[in-house]
Every structure is written in structure tokens, then in C-alpha cells.
Enzyme design. Structure first.
Site, PDB file in Angstrom:
ATOM      1  N   TRP A  21       0.825  -1.220   0.000  1.00 25.48           N
ATOM      2  CA  TRP A  21       0.000   0.000   0.000  1.00 25.48           C
ATOM      3  C   TRP A  21       0.857   1.268   0.000  1.00 25.48           C
ATOM      4  O   TRP A  21       0.338   2.365  -0.086  1.00 25.48           O
ATOM      5  CB  TRP A  21      -0.968   0.003   1.177  1.00 25.48           C
ATOM      6  CG  TRP A  21      -0.345  -0.350   2.490  1.00 25.48           C
ATOM      7  CD1 TRP A  21       0.273   0.498   3.338  1.00 25.48           C
ATOM      8  CD2 TRP A  21      -0.265  -1.647   3.087  1.00 25.48           C
ATOM      9  NE1 TRP A  21       0.735  -0.185   4.431  1.00 25.48           N
ATOM     10  CE2 TRP A  21       0.417  -1.509   4.310  1.00 25.48           C
ATOM     11  CE3 TRP A  21      -0.696  -2.920   2.705  1.00 25.48           C
ATOM     12  CZ2 TRP A  21       0.672  -2.586   5.155  1.00 25.48           C
ATOM     13  CZ3 TRP A  21      -0.451  -3.980   3.552  1.00 25.48           C
ATOM     14  CH2 TRP A  21       0.224  -3.815   4.751  1.00 25.48           C
ATOM     15  N   ARG A  22       2.188   1.098   0.107  1.00 24.18           N
ATOM     16  CA  ARG A  22       3.066   2.269   0.046  1.00 24.18           C
ATOM     17  C   ARG A  22       3.442   2.606  -1.391  1.00 24.18           C
ATOM     18  O   ARG A  22       3.993   3.656  -1.646  1.00 24.18           O
ATOM     19  CB  ARG A  22       4.367   1.952   0.797  1.00 24.18           C
ATOM     20  CG  ARG A  22       4.175   1.745   2.284  1.00 24.18           C
ATOM     21  CD  ARG A  22       4.931   2.802   3.058  1.00 24.18           C
ATOM     22  NE  ARG A  22       4.680   2.709   4.470  1.00 24.18           N
ATOM     23  CZ  ARG A  22       5.443   2.012   5.309  1.00 24.18           C
ATOM     24  NH1 ARG A  22       6.499   1.355   4.862  1.00 24.18           N
ATOM     25  NH2 ARG A  22       5.153   1.985   6.581  1.00 24.18           N
ATOM     26  N   GLU A  34      -5.681   0.961   5.404  1.00 21.11           N
ATOM     27  CA  GLU A  34      -5.791   1.667   6.683  1.00 21.11           C
ATOM     28  C   GLU A  34      -6.869   1.048   7.568  1.00 21.11           C
ATOM     29  O   GLU A  34      -6.687   0.933   8.770  1.00 21.11           O
ATOM     30  CB  GLU A  34      -6.083   3.158   6.457  1.00 21.11           C
ATOM     31  CG  GLU A  34      -4.910   3.934   5.883  1.00 21.11           C
ATOM     32  CD  GLU A  34      -3.674   3.895   6.780  1.00 21.11           C
ATOM     33  OE1 GLU A  34      -3.818   3.717   7.999  1.00 21.11           O
ATOM     34  OE2 GLU A  34      -2.552   4.004   6.251  1.00 21.11           O
ATOM     35  N   LEU A  77     -10.157 -11.216  11.701  1.00 16.79           N
ATOM     36  CA  LEU A  77      -9.517  -9.911  11.942  1.00 16.79           C
ATOM     37  C   LEU A  77     -10.100  -9.203  13.163  1.00 16.79           C
ATOM     38  O   LEU A  77      -9.468  -8.316  13.730  1.00 16.79           O
ATOM     39  CB  LEU A  77      -9.724  -9.005  10.729  1.00 16.79           C
ATOM     40  CG  LEU A  77      -8.529  -8.727   9.842  1.00 16.79           C
ATOM     41  CD1 LEU A  77      -8.882  -7.678   8.801  1.00 16.79           C
ATOM     42  CD2 LEU A  77      -7.307  -8.247  10.624  1.00 16.79           C
ATOM     43  N   GLY A  78     -11.320  -9.593  13.545  1.00 20.45           N
ATOM     44  CA  GLY A  78     -11.956  -8.932  14.696  1.00 20.45           C
ATOM     45  C   GLY A  78     -12.522  -7.567  14.326  1.00 20.45           C
ATOM     46  O   GLY A  78     -12.435  -7.139  13.160  1.00 20.45           O
ATOM     47  N   TYR A  79     -13.084  -6.882  15.307  1.00 18.67           N
ATOM     48  CA  TYR A  79     -13.679  -5.549  15.079  1.00 18.67           C
ATOM     49  C   TYR A  79     -14.550  -5.569  13.810  1.00 18.67           C
ATOM     50  O   TYR A  79     -14.268  -4.882  12.839  1.00 18.67           O
ATOM     51  CB  TYR A  79     -12.603  -4.468  14.952  1.00 18.67           C
ATOM     52  CG  TYR A  79     -11.686  -4.395  16.145  1.00 18.67           C
ATOM     53  CD1 TYR A  79     -12.018  -3.618  17.243  1.00 18.67           C
ATOM     54  CD2 TYR A  79     -10.499  -5.119  16.168  1.00 18.67           C
ATOM     55  CE1 TYR A  79     -11.188  -3.565  18.344  1.00 18.67           C
ATOM     56  CE2 TYR A  79      -9.666  -5.077  17.276  1.00 18.67           C
ATOM     57  CZ  TYR A  79     -10.016  -4.300  18.351  1.00 18.67           C
ATOM     58  OH  TYR A  79      -9.191  -4.249  19.434  1.00 18.67           O
ATOM     59  N   TYR A 117      -7.922  10.151  11.868  1.00 16.47           N
ATOM     60  CA  TYR A 117      -6.665   9.546  11.443  1.00 16.47           C
ATOM     61  C   TYR A 117      -6.750   9.022   9.998  1.00 16.47           C
ATOM     62  O   TYR A 117      -5.915   9.346   9.152  1.00 16.47           O
ATOM     63  CB  TYR A 117      -6.249   8.404  12.404  1.00 16.47           C
ATOM     64  CG  TYR A 117      -5.251   7.518  11.748  1.00 16.47           C
ATOM     65  CD1 TYR A 117      -3.927   7.931  11.631  1.00 16.47           C
ATOM     66  CD2 TYR A 117      -5.629   6.320  11.139  1.00 16.47           C
ATOM     67  CE1 TYR A 117      -3.004   7.162  10.940  1.00 16.47           C
ATOM     68  CE2 TYR A 117      -4.721   5.553  10.451  1.00 16.47           C
ATOM     69  CZ  TYR A 117      -3.409   5.970  10.354  1.00 16.47           C
ATOM     70  OH  TYR A 117      -2.511   5.223   9.657  1.00 16.47           O
ATOM     71  N   ASP A 135      -1.657   8.684  14.962  1.00 19.57           N
ATOM     72  CA  ASP A 135      -2.075   7.372  15.456  1.00 19.57           C
ATOM     73  C   ASP A 135      -1.234   7.032  16.687  1.00 19.57           C
ATOM     74  O   ASP A 135      -0.486   7.886  17.189  1.00 19.57           O
ATOM     75  CB  ASP A 135      -1.933   6.303  14.355  1.00 19.57           C
ATOM     76  CG  ASP A 135      -0.477   5.956  14.065  1.00 19.57           C
ATOM     77  OD1 ASP A 135       0.420   6.728  14.471  1.00 19.57           O
ATOM     78  OD2 ASP A 135      -0.229   4.914  13.445  1.00 19.57           O
TER      79      ASP A 135
END
Ligand code: SF4
Length: 350
Positions: A21-22, A34, A77-79, A117, A135
Site C-alpha cells: 500500500w506504500r 488503513e 480480523l476482529g472488530y 486519522y 495514530d
């Protein structure tokens, strides 16, 4: 303030990790990375990022996807609200923005699941706009280098750090400046054992000079952890079992698990059999308990789940146990559904 940015960028160019992603300015890929990387380690997040990009190479593909498919890809992955918001926002970008990701910070910030963020990350990484990211890594670096002891979880702290981060930002190179400070926090100025002896910022670092590195950053609140006891019922009859879609506003909404009742304490077998919850489940179905699992501990950010799986062999078809929102499925098909990691861990040890 220039030396800070120059030093950190010089460090970054020598030490940065090569991350997919960079090498892109595509806002969709940046957004995806992100959201996946929030509260997730890069090595774990990478596999998810690659899976998502392969399955949904553009925002239009994600918007069109079936929600069950998105949740299944996210599994582990959770959340899970992040996955739901990701999907909702992808659809909104197609309907309200003609499929083009907005380039204005305020517009990006309005999208569901995108906070200060992430909006700053997308605006700077994709569009090179002068917005400073703050962050956990940035809080730590700034608190230490500038000796700031205002709690980072207080309203004043958030304001103070946001202002400082913006003052320090190289407005001509916001993308690389932001990447550099985050990477420096992740790899060099780490929470434990930062490499102060070989640090390009050592001469300007107040925490180093005052020997208070391990005391910064300061947090005012301790996270309270809520302990919960889950009693999962794993019914079986002729290779079939019952699963339950979680629809309440609790953890793991939209995922599948086994029928469950929650108690204040861990139950003995006698307490389990006597409980009104169990009697309500089993009604008049003839059964026998074939196995009671060990307690499985599952740690979430604010909760500790202690789960026991009660394996129940029924002597009549499972459809006779009417449970709301439940499905009777072939046991081997459970992996077709998005399930929490806790359930996966239990199935793995069977
Ligand atoms: S000297 Fe230590 S605390 Fe200060 S910035 Fe460098 S690594 Fe972080």
C-alpha cells in the site's frame, strides 16, 4: 521545526519496510489498508489486504459484493463493524460519488467508518494534501521527543498532539512525512525497548535527556475489562448441527456462532443442567451430553470471554428445537459461514 521532519524522512528512506500500500496512490487501496491495519499487526493485516485486493480490485467490486462474502473474507480480523462500514462506504462511493473516492479531507471524514486519522492518511497518502496523521505511533514519538505528558486519551491531549503534529508536518511532502513518523514509531521508537542508543533524534529528544522514555506517552484511563461467560451448545444429530446468526448490538454482529446463553460465572455440569436457560433450549428433546470442552479464553479490547462448549447429541431431528435466527446445517459446512475466531479455535481442536 524543519530538522525533525528532515531527520525522520532520512531515517525512513533508509529503513522503511516494503509494503504494497506504500507503492500506490490509489485511494481505494490506501483506504482498504488503513481500515485493515487498525488494531492489527502489519504481518497479519498483509494477508487480508492481499485477499481483499484480489477479490475486489476496485471499489465497484466491493460495493457489489454480497455482505456474507465480505464478512467471510474479514473473518479472524476482529472488530467486525469495520468490515460492515467498509462495505457501506463502498456502496455510498458508487451511489453518491460516481465511484470516485473524494479528495477533500472534510468529504472523506464524512464517510462511515473513517475518523480523523484515516481521513488524514487518505488525504495525504493518496492526494499529498497537508493533513497530519496522529495514530498510536505518532503519539508515542511526539510525546517522547517533545516531552509532552498531557494524557493522549484526554480531550486536551488530543488537541495538543494534533496541533503539534500539524506544526511539524512538512507541508510540501505530507505523504512521506506522515509515513516516516508512523514507521519510525512502529520500528524504532517502540513502546518497549526503543533503540535510543542509535537514534537520529536522540540529541533533540527530551524524554531521552530527562530519562523518562518509559513514562511517555501518558494515558489517563485504564481500560476496564469486562469478564463474560459464554455457554455454547453444540447440538448434533446425524452430522447436522445448529448455528445462530448474531443480530443483536453486541460483539460479532452478522457473524455465526452456536446457540448460546451467558452467565455471571462459570457453570458446573450440575448448574448447567439445572439452569432455566438450558431447559428452555432443550425442551423435551431426548439427548445426552457427549463432551464438555475445557474453558476457551478469548481476549477482546474491553472484554474477556470465557467460553465452554457443551456437546449435545440429540435423538430427534434438530428442527424440533426451534431457536430464533438459527439454521440447521451439515456440520462440515460450518466453514462456509463467517464465524468468530473463538469458534474457529474450538473447531480446530476437535
Ligand atoms: S531517543 Fe529514544 S525515545 Fe527518543 S525518539 Fe529516539 S528512540 Fe524514541
Amino acid at each position: 521545526m524543519e530538522p525533525f521532519s528532515q531527520k525522520i524522512i532520512a531515517w525512513y528512506l533508509k529503513n522503511k519496510r516494503d509494503l504494497p500500500w506504500r507503492t500506490t496512490q490509489n485511494p481505494y487501496f490506501i483506504w482498504l489498508s488503513e481500515i485493515i491495519l487498525q488494531q492489527t499487526r502489519v504481518d497479519q493485516g498483509m494477508a487480508y489486504y492481499l485477499k481483499f485486493v484480489k477479490e475486489f480490485p476496485a471499489v465497484a467490486h466491493l460495493a457489489k459484493a454480497d455482505n456474507e462474502k465480505v464478512m467471510k473474507l474479514w473473518q479472524g480480523l476482529g472488530y467486525y463493524s469495520r468490515a460492515r462500514n467498509l462495505h457501506t462506504t463502498a456502496k455510498l462511493i458508487m451511489t453518491d460519488y460516481n465511484g470516485v473516492f473524494p479528495d477533500d479531507y472534510a468529504e472523506i471524514r464524512k464517510l462511515k467508518g473513517i475518523g480523523d486519522y484515516t481521513a488524514a492518511a487518505i488525504a495525504s497518502f493518496a492526494y499529498n494534501k497537508p493533513h497530519a496523521v496522529v495514530d498510536g505511533n505518532v503519539y508515542r514519538v511526539l510525546a517522547r521527543v517533545f516531552g509532552v505528558n498531557t494524557p493522549i486519551d484526554s480531550a486536551n491531549g488530543k488537541k495538543e498532539f494534533a496541533t503539534l503534529a500539524f506544526e511539524l508536518l512538512d507541508k510540501k511532502k505530507p505523504a512521506i512525512h506522515n509515513q516516516a513518523i508512523m514507521e519510525f514509531g512502529a520500528l524504532h521508537c517502540k513502546p518497549i525497548n526503543p533503540d535510543c542508543n542509535y537514534c537520529p533524534l536522540q540529541t533533540m529528544c527530551i524524554a531521552f535527556e530527562k530519562k523518562i522514555v518509559s513514562e511517555l506517552p501518558v494515558k489517563s484511563k485504564k481500560t476496564k475489562v469486562r469478564k463474560r461467560f459464554f455457554n455454547y451448545i453444540v447440538f448434533s444429530y446425524k452430522n447436522q448441527t445448529i448455528i445462530n446468526k448474531r443480530i443483536t448490538k453486541d460483539i460479532w454482529t452478522s457473524l455465526y456462532d452456536f446457540p448460546l446463553f451467558e452467565t455471571e460465572t462459570e457453570l458446573t455440569e450440575a448448574e448447567f443442567l439445572q439452569s432455566k436457560e438450558w431447559k428452555a433450549f432443550i425442551k423435551k428433546m431426548p439427548y445426552k451430553i457427549t463432551e464438555v470442552s475445557k474453558p476457551f479464553k478469548h481476549v477482546l479490547s474491553h472484554q474477556l470471554i470465557i467460553a465452554r462448549f457443551w456437546e449435545i447429541k440429540c435423538e430427534k431431528p434438530l428442527k424440533e428445537i426451534a431457536i430464533k435466527n438459527a439454521l440447521v446445517i451439515q456440520e462440515k459446512n460450518i466453514h462456509h459461514y463467517a464465524i468468530p475466531r473463538l469458534i474457529d479455535n474450538y473447531l480446530l481442536q476437535k
